[in-house]
Design a protein around this motif. Structure first.
Motif, PDB file in Angstrom:
ATOM      1  N   GLN A  76      20.921  -9.428   8.719  1.00  6.30           N
ATOM      2  CA  GLN A  76      20.828 -10.359   9.872  1.00  6.30           C
ATOM      3  C   GLN A  76      21.967 -10.197  10.953  1.00  6.30           C
ATOM      4  OE1 GLN A  76      19.777 -14.614   8.518  1.00  6.30           O
ATOM      5  NE2 GLN A  76      20.473 -13.669   6.626  1.00  6.30           N
ATOM      6  N   VAL A  77      21.380  -9.919  12.272  1.00  5.90           N
ATOM      7  CA  VAL A  77      22.275  -9.501  13.158  1.00  5.90           C
ATOM      8  C   VAL A  77      22.098 -10.323  14.448  1.00  5.90           C
ATOM      9  CG1 VAL A  77      22.647  -7.302  12.415  1.00  5.90           C
ATOM     10  CG2 VAL A  77      20.742  -7.625  13.814  1.00  5.90           C
ATOM     11  N   LEU A  78      23.224 -10.327  15.297  1.00  2.00           N
ATOM     12  CA  LEU A  78      23.015 -11.067  16.594  1.00  2.00           C
ATOM     13  C   LEU A  78      22.386 -10.233  17.447  1.00  2.00           C
ATOM     14  CD1 LEU A  78      26.624 -12.943  16.382  1.00  2.00           C
ATOM     15  CD2 LEU A  78      24.344 -14.062  16.217  1.00  2.00           C
ATOM     16  N   ASP A  79      22.739  -8.874  17.689  1.00  6.35           N
ATOM     17  CA  ASP A  79      22.160  -8.111  18.905  1.00  6.35           C
ATOM     18  C   ASP A  79      21.224  -7.168  17.911  1.00  6.35           C
ATOM     19  OD1 ASP A  79      21.617  -6.099  20.543  1.00  6.35           O
ATOM     20  OD2 ASP A  79      23.579  -6.212  21.422  1.00  6.35           O
ATOM     21  N   LEU A  80      19.887  -7.613  18.025  1.00  6.84           N
ATOM     22  CA  LEU A  80      18.816  -6.911  17.392  1.00  6.84           C
ATOM     23  C   LEU A  80      18.727  -5.369  17.654  1.00  6.84           C
ATOM     24  CD1 LEU A  80      16.806  -7.276  14.980  1.00  6.84           C
ATOM     25  CD2 LEU A  80      15.205  -8.011  16.787  1.00  6.84           C
ATOM     26  N   GLU A  81      18.609  -5.097  18.849  1.00  2.00           N
ATOM     27  CA  GLU A  81      18.490  -3.933  19.680  1.00  2.00           C
ATOM     28  C   GLU A  81      19.574  -3.017  19.189  1.00  2.00           C
ATOM     29  OE1 GLU A  81      16.396  -0.706  20.776  1.00  2.00           O
ATOM     30  OE2 GLU A  81      15.521  -2.817  20.770  1.00  2.00           O
ATOM     31  N   GLY A  97      10.921 -11.226  15.586  1.00  4.90           N
ATOM     32  CA  GLY A  97      12.540 -11.297  15.407  1.00  4.90           C
ATOM     33  C   GLY A  97      12.988 -10.433  14.379  1.00  4.90           C
ATOM     34  N   ALA A  98      12.133  -9.130  14.087  1.00  4.45           N
ATOM     35  CA  ALA A  98      13.063  -8.261  13.207  1.00  4.45           C
ATOM     36  C   ALA A  98      12.423  -6.888  13.728  1.00  4.45           C
ATOM     37  CB  ALA A  98      12.240  -8.445  11.919  1.00  4.45           C
ATOM     38  N   ARG A 149      17.173  -7.802  11.333  1.00  4.58           N
ATOM     39  CA  ARG A 149      16.520  -9.080  11.978  1.00  4.58           C
ATOM     40  C   ARG A 149      17.540 -10.204  12.324  1.00  4.58           C
ATOM     41  NH1 ARG A 149      13.202 -12.469   9.428  1.00  4.58           N
ATOM     42  NH2 ARG A 149      14.225 -14.321  10.923  1.00  4.58           N
ATOM     43  N   GLU A 150      16.886 -11.056  13.191  1.00  3.42           N
ATOM     44  CA  GLU A 150      17.537 -12.227  13.813  1.00  3.42           C
ATOM     45  C   GLU A 150      18.006 -13.120  12.685  1.00  3.42           C
ATOM     46  OE1 GLU A 150      14.831 -13.862  16.649  1.00  3.42           O
ATOM     47  OE2 GLU A 150      15.130 -12.175  18.029  1.00  3.42           O
ATOM     48  N   PRO A 151      19.113 -13.767  12.578  1.00  2.00           N
ATOM     49  CA  PRO A 151      19.594 -14.904  11.522  1.00  2.00           C
ATOM     50  C   PRO A 151      18.514 -15.678  11.380  1.00  2.00           C
ATOM     51  CG  PRO A 151      21.342 -14.382  13.264  1.00  2.00           C
ATOM     52  CD  PRO A 151      20.199 -13.740  13.980  1.00  2.00           C
ATOM     53  N   GLU A 209      27.885  -4.757  13.644  1.00  2.67           N
ATOM     54  CA  GLU A 209      28.415  -6.379  13.670  1.00  2.67           C
ATOM     55  C   GLU A 209      29.046  -6.294  12.384  1.00  2.67           C
ATOM     56  OE1 GLU A 209      25.593  -9.411  14.615  1.00  2.67           O
ATOM     57  OE2 GLU A 209      24.561  -8.078  16.060  1.00  2.67           O
TER      58      GLU A 209
END
Length: 130
Positions: A12-17, A38-39, A52-54, A113
């Motif tokens: 899970q990450v804040l900056d997906l790209e 979101g992934a 993916r987004e948290p 991250e």
């Protein structure tokens, strides 16, 4: 019912790209043609891997000392020493010099991250990664 083992792995990450680009640029992973909203899923095997987004209720800003602390994420690579050299040239923080382990040659580094990651080249004969 009994679990048969890991089936999917996602960070899970804040900056997906930015996270996806890290795995593409430094580890050579390739994005799968599609994935869930979101992934970003990569074409890895035997277990699919994604960033993916948290999920709801996950506060990555409060993760201390880093996201995923206490979880060991190992990625198989063809040559751990070559990856180490590539990561050093790119300025990626290395957590430990390449070394031999019961699972083969390994190197640990800081990924997107702040996740601690280990890449290893499997030993010719012996156990697989933990």
């Amino acid at each position: 019912m009994t679990a048969t083992g890991p089936d999917f792995l996602a960070l899970q990450v804040l900056d997906l790209e930015a996270a996806a680009q890290f795995f593409e640029q430094h580890l050579g992973l390739t994005r799968a043609p599609s994935g869930p909203p979101g992934a970003i899923v990569f074409t890895t095997s035997p277990i699919p891997f994604a960033v993916r987004e948290p999920l709801p209720g996950v506060d990555l800003d409060a993760a201390a000392p880093r996201p995923g602390f206490g979880v060991a994420v190992w990625l198989a690579v063809e040559d751990a020493d070559a990856l180490h050299e590539r990561l050093v040239r790119a300025g990626v923080q290395i957590l430990g010099a390449p070394s031999d382990s019961p699972f083969g040659r390994m190197v640990s580094f800081v990924g997107p991250e702040g996740y601690a990651l280990t890449a290893h080249t499997a030993a010719p004969s012996g156990p697989t990664a933990p």
